[in-house]
Design an enzyme around this catalytic site. Sequence first.
Site, PDB file in Angstrom:
ATOM      1  N   LEU A 133       0.818  -1.217   0.000  1.00 24.75           N
ATOM      2  CA  LEU A 133       0.000   0.000   0.000  1.00 24.75           C
ATOM      3  C   LEU A 133       0.853   1.270   0.000  1.00 24.75           C
ATOM      4  CD1 LEU A 133      -2.712  -1.102   2.608  1.00 24.75           C
ATOM      5  CD2 LEU A 133      -2.737  -1.369   0.123  1.00 24.75           C
ATOM      6  N   HIS A 134       0.314   2.308  -0.626  1.00 26.16           N
ATOM      7  CA  HIS A 134       0.979   3.616  -0.661  1.00 26.16           C
ATOM      8  C   HIS A 134      -0.103   4.678  -0.499  1.00 26.16           C
ATOM      9  CE1 HIS A 134      -0.574   3.653  -4.717  1.00 26.16           C
ATOM     10  NE2 HIS A 134       0.088   2.547  -4.995  1.00 26.16           N
ATOM     11  N   HIS A 186      -3.449   4.329  -2.325  1.00 25.59           N
ATOM     12  CA  HIS A 186      -4.459   3.462  -1.687  1.00 25.59           C
ATOM     13  C   HIS A 186      -5.103   4.178  -0.502  1.00 25.59           C
ATOM     14  CE1 HIS A 186      -1.682   0.231  -3.377  1.00 25.59           C
ATOM     15  NE2 HIS A 186      -2.853  -0.065  -3.921  1.00 25.59           N
ATOM     16  N   GLN A 246      -4.634 -12.558 -12.757  1.00 25.28           N
ATOM     17  CA  GLN A 246      -4.486 -11.359 -13.589  1.00 25.28           C
ATOM     18  C   GLN A 246      -3.037 -11.108 -14.013  1.00 25.28           C
ATOM     19  OE1 GLN A 246      -6.012  -8.782 -10.257  1.00 25.28           O
ATOM     20  NE2 GLN A 246      -4.621  -7.268 -11.141  1.00 25.28           N
ATOM     21  N   GLN A 258      -7.853   6.191 -10.506  1.00 29.14           N
ATOM     22  CA  GLN A 258      -7.801   6.575 -11.927  1.00 29.14           C
ATOM     23  C   GLN A 258      -6.520   6.085 -12.601  1.00 29.14           C
ATOM     24  OE1 GLN A 258      -8.178  10.843 -12.847  1.00 29.14           O
ATOM     25  NE2 GLN A 258      -7.024  10.428 -14.719  1.00 29.14           N
ATOM     26  N   LYS A 259      -5.489   5.781 -11.818  1.00 30.73           N
ATOM     27  CA  LYS A 259      -4.233   5.355 -12.444  1.00 30.73           C
ATOM     28  C   LYS A 259      -4.470   4.141 -13.336  1.00 30.73           C
ATOM     29  CE  LYS A 259      -0.374   3.432 -10.783  1.00 30.73           C
ATOM     30  NZ  LYS A 259      -0.205   2.416 -11.830  1.00 30.73           N
ATOM     31  N   SER A 284       2.580   3.975  -7.279  1.00 27.67           N
ATOM     32  CA  SER A 284       2.282   2.608  -7.698  1.00 27.67           C
ATOM     33  C   SER A 284       3.064   1.647  -6.810  1.00 27.67           C
ATOM     34  CB  SER A 284       2.720   2.416  -9.156  1.00 27.67           C
ATOM     35  OG  SER A 284       2.840   1.042  -9.457  1.00 27.67           O
ATOM     36  N   SER A 285       2.483   0.490  -6.573  1.00 28.46           N
ATOM     37  CA  SER A 285       3.184  -0.527  -5.768  1.00 28.46           C
ATOM     38  C   SER A 285       4.460  -0.979  -6.472  1.00 28.46           C
ATOM     39  CB  SER A 285       2.284  -1.739  -5.550  1.00 28.46           C
ATOM     40  OG  SER A 285       1.084  -1.318  -4.957  1.00 28.46           O
TER      41      SER A 285
END
Length: 278
Positions: free
Chosen positions: A33-34, A37, A61, A148-149, A185-186
């Site tokens: 998480l960042h 999130h 995925q 939205q990313k 982003s992770s």
Amino acid sequence: MKVFTTTREVQQYLAELRSKGLSTGFVATMGALHHGHLSLIAQAKRANDIVICSIFVNPTQFNDPADLEKYPRPIAHDTQMLEQAGCDILFNPPVSELYADNEHWHLALGEIEHLLEGEFRPGHYQGVTQVVYKLFNIIKPDTAYFGQKDYQQFMVITKMVELLDLPVKLIMCPIIREEDGLAMSSRNIHLTVEDRLHSLILSKTLNWVKQNFDRNNIAGLQIKAADAINAEDGVSLEYFELTDADTLQPASPHTKSVVALVAARVGKTRLIDNVLMN
Ligand code: PAF
């Protein structure tokens, strides 16, 4: 914060809360998480009585087993971040809890599945919809929040909700960026110091295109953007496209809302980003 690893227990607990008339907001994640999130959790908290977050690195995925293997899983740190953010429930199931052996899933998502990300990550959105459907079914949230990313992911999940007539409201939340513009982003933790500098070409180019947006020169803008990204050391462009924000089909001078979407490999890390033009 309550932590559940089994479907039965989380469902039982949520049924009790729902019987008291409490509203539920859900944030699905793969962990690591960042602040992006946390902004989803914050938005969910503002509008719901109860906020549920899931952490599940979804194998279906990933089209590259090495990518799945190296996906970060700092669960202790994530749990602490969620506690601090005021999340009420964490659902963190093992793979065996969500998937039976040889499970089959296919949803007729149409063309949107094969465009952009779909072209570079075949099967990715079948895996995303498979797991999000399972999570929605277990959690039964009133509202679910996505960033939205992953713009195309939001569109695909919206399509799934429409196709299956699922009783959940979807909210797209803004991209959260580092001070220098890099979208959170992770995967950013895999960037070396050099990659980190080179990665800025993505947000810089998106901003340049937004500032110079001219609906009569879409092809020209795309070429200039691709050239700028290709000229950056250590960056290998997969796509830079200006598309219709509703359909993700190539934009034309008549397109009402346009979104610029980019994907590139920076060193060994694959990054995506996007900006709405209007
Ligand atoms: O955006 C993500 O982190 C994942 O694709 C999601 C929505 C949690 C499904 O695994």
